[in-house]
Each structure stands twice: as C-alpha cells, then as structure tokens.
Design a protein around this motif. Structure first.
Motif, PDB file in Angstrom:
ATOM      1  N   ALA A   1       3.443   0.701   5.144  1.00  0.00           N
ATOM      2  CA  ALA A   1       3.467   1.589   3.978  1.00  0.00           C
ATOM      3  C   ALA A   1       2.219   2.462   3.935  1.00  0.00           C
ATOM      4  CB  ALA A   1       3.599   0.774   2.691  1.00  0.00           C
ATOM      5  N   VAL A   2       1.079   1.912   4.298  1.00  0.00           N
ATOM      6  CA  VAL A   2      -0.153   2.708   4.352  1.00  0.00           C
ATOM      7  C   VAL A   2      -0.034   3.772   5.441  1.00  0.00           C
ATOM      8  CG1 VAL A   2      -2.621   2.642   4.890  1.00  0.00           C
ATOM      9  CG2 VAL A   2      -1.643   0.905   3.396  1.00  0.00           C
ATOM     10  N   ALA A   3       0.482   3.389   6.606  1.00  0.00           N
ATOM     11  CA  ALA A   3       0.628   4.339   7.710  1.00  0.00           C
ATOM     12  C   ALA A   3       1.612   5.453   7.362  1.00  0.00           C
ATOM     13  CB  ALA A   3       1.079   3.613   8.970  1.00  0.00           C
ATOM     14  N   ALA A   4       2.615   5.133   6.547  1.00  0.00           N
ATOM     15  CA  ALA A   4       3.594   6.144   6.141  1.00  0.00           C
ATOM     16  C   ALA A   4       3.081   7.005   4.994  1.00  0.00           C
ATOM     17  CB  ALA A   4       4.899   5.469   5.741  1.00  0.00           C
ATOM     18  N   GLY A   5       1.943   6.652   4.441  1.00  0.00           N
ATOM     19  CA  GLY A   5       1.367   7.418   3.341  1.00  0.00           C
ATOM     20  C   GLY A   5       1.989   7.093   1.991  1.00  0.00           C
ATOM     21  N   LYS A   6       2.749   6.006   1.905  1.00  0.00           N
ATOM     22  CA  LYS A   6       3.389   5.621   0.645  1.00  0.00           C
ATOM     23  C   LYS A   6       2.396   4.993  -0.320  1.00  0.00           C
ATOM     24  CE  LYS A   6       7.916   4.973   2.692  1.00  0.00           C
ATOM     25  NZ  LYS A   6       8.964   4.011   3.030  1.00  0.00           N
ATOM     26  N   ILE A   7       1.398   4.313   0.214  1.00  0.00           N
ATOM     27  CA  ILE A   7       0.344   3.738  -0.622  1.00  0.00           C
ATOM     28  C   ILE A   7      -1.003   4.060   0.016  1.00  0.00           C
ATOM     29  CG2 ILE A   7       1.695   1.874  -1.638  1.00  0.00           C
ATOM     30  CD1 ILE A   7       0.597  -0.023   0.391  1.00  0.00           C
ATOM     31  N   THR A   8      -2.035   4.026  -0.800  1.00  0.00           N
ATOM     32  CA  THR A   8      -3.383   4.282  -0.303  1.00  0.00           C
ATOM     33  C   THR A   8      -4.255   3.061  -0.556  1.00  0.00           C
ATOM     34  OG1 THR A   8      -4.063   5.268  -2.398  1.00  0.00           O
ATOM     35  CG2 THR A   8      -3.230   6.761  -0.710  1.00  0.00           C
ATOM     36  N   ILE A   9      -5.352   3.003   0.146  1.00  0.00           N
ATOM     37  CA  ILE A   9      -6.306   1.913  -0.015  1.00  0.00           C
ATOM     38  C   ILE A   9      -7.449   2.432  -0.872  1.00  0.00           C
ATOM     39  CG2 ILE A   9      -7.762   0.241   1.153  1.00  0.00           C
ATOM     40  CD1 ILE A   9      -6.126   0.804   3.693  1.00  0.00           C
ATOM     41  N   ALA A  10      -7.595   1.867  -2.046  1.00  0.00           N
ATOM     42  CA  ALA A  10      -8.651   2.306  -2.963  1.00  0.00           C
ATOM     43  C   ALA A  10     -10.026   2.068  -2.348  1.00  0.00           C
ATOM     44  CB  ALA A  10      -8.531   1.558  -4.286  1.00  0.00           C
ATOM     45  N   ASN A  11     -10.882   3.044  -2.487  1.00  0.00           N
ATOM     46  CA  ASN A  11     -12.278   2.982  -2.043  1.00  0.00           C
ATOM     47  C   ASN A  11     -12.456   2.824  -0.538  1.00  0.00           C
ATOM     48  OD1 ASN A  11     -13.105   3.127  -4.767  1.00  0.00           O
ATOM     49  ND2 ASN A  11     -12.792   0.924  -4.979  1.00  0.00           N
TER      50      ASN A  11
END
Length: 146
Positions: free
Chosen positions: A109-119
């Motif tokens: 999901a992070v790689a697909a840009g659906k979610i981001t990692i805060a900070n």
C-alpha cells in the motif's frame, strides 16, 4: 549494514525464550549472526517497497528514538518471520504468518501511494518523479500561424 533493529526491539513482538529456542545452537553460525542475517534480509525486502517514495538510507540508518516506530515494527515482524522460516517453515505459528502478511500488505500500500508513513523522510521531488510509473509531458508550445 547499520543496526536499525536492536536486540531489545524483539521484546515487544516475541518472548526471548521463544526466540532463543528458534535459533540453532548446534551450528557453526552464531545465534547473533543468524539474527543479523534475517534483519538484513527484512530491511532489504522493505527497501524494495519503500525506495520509490522514501529516503530508505535515512530511514534505516536512523538510531534510537530517531527510528520510525511503525517501520521498526514492520521490520521486526518480517525479521521474526524469517527467523521462524530458517527453523521449521512448515510449523510457523499463524500469528507470525498474519503479521508477516500484514507487513507485506502495508508495504504494498505504501509502494502504491495509498498510504504514507508519517514523519518518514521522503525522496526529493525530482527523484520521486523519475521513479513514478506515470510521466506527463507535452510538446513544446508552438505559435499559431494563420
């Protein structure tokens, strides 16, 4: 490679007795070396997903309180899964499989840009744009001639 995962980080995910039981005490490779190999594999696996948008060198070279706790949790789950696999891959507990699959789903999901990692430190715009599968360009504007 840097020591992103510390030995005490495992305490929140697995009991020390279980971890010690999983490690081979009769092999030529030391227990510490096996753990470091599994940690390095987990980090390299994560880099494959995260390096599209994030500065993985900065993420995984962080130490102490500077480490992103969510990334650390996922890295520990993946490393513990790899430790379980080297022991007996046919008898991995269901919770370990679930936590590994959850970590991989999160990474996808992070790689697909659906979610981001805060900070988490992101790549500069130019590098992220170069890694993007989408590129929008147009021809140079031409003057209208009548």
């Amino acid at each position: 490679m840097s020591r992103f995962i510390q030995e005490t980080d495992y305490d929140a995910s697995i009991h020390r007795e279980i971890l010690d039981a999983l490690l081979r005490h009769d092999s030529d490779t030391s227990d510490e070396a096996i753990v470091h190999i599994c940690e390095d594999r987990a980090i390299e696996e994560m880099r494959g997903y995260l390096d599209k948008f994030y500065d993985t060198d900065a993420i995984f070279n962080a130490t102490g309180e500077e480490r992103n706790q969510l990334v650390l949790m996922m890295a520990v789950d993946i490393a513990v899964y790899h430790i379980f696999c080297q022991h007996n891959p046919y008898k991995i507990s269901e919770i370990r499989k679930e936590r590994y699959n959850r970590a991989i789903d999160w990474l996808k999901a992070v790689a697909a840009g659906k979610i981001t990692i805060a900070n988490a430190p992101r790549l500069p715009e130019e590098e992220a744009a170069a890694a993007s599968p989408w590129r929008l360009e147009s021809n140079e504007l031409r003057g209208c001639h009548f």
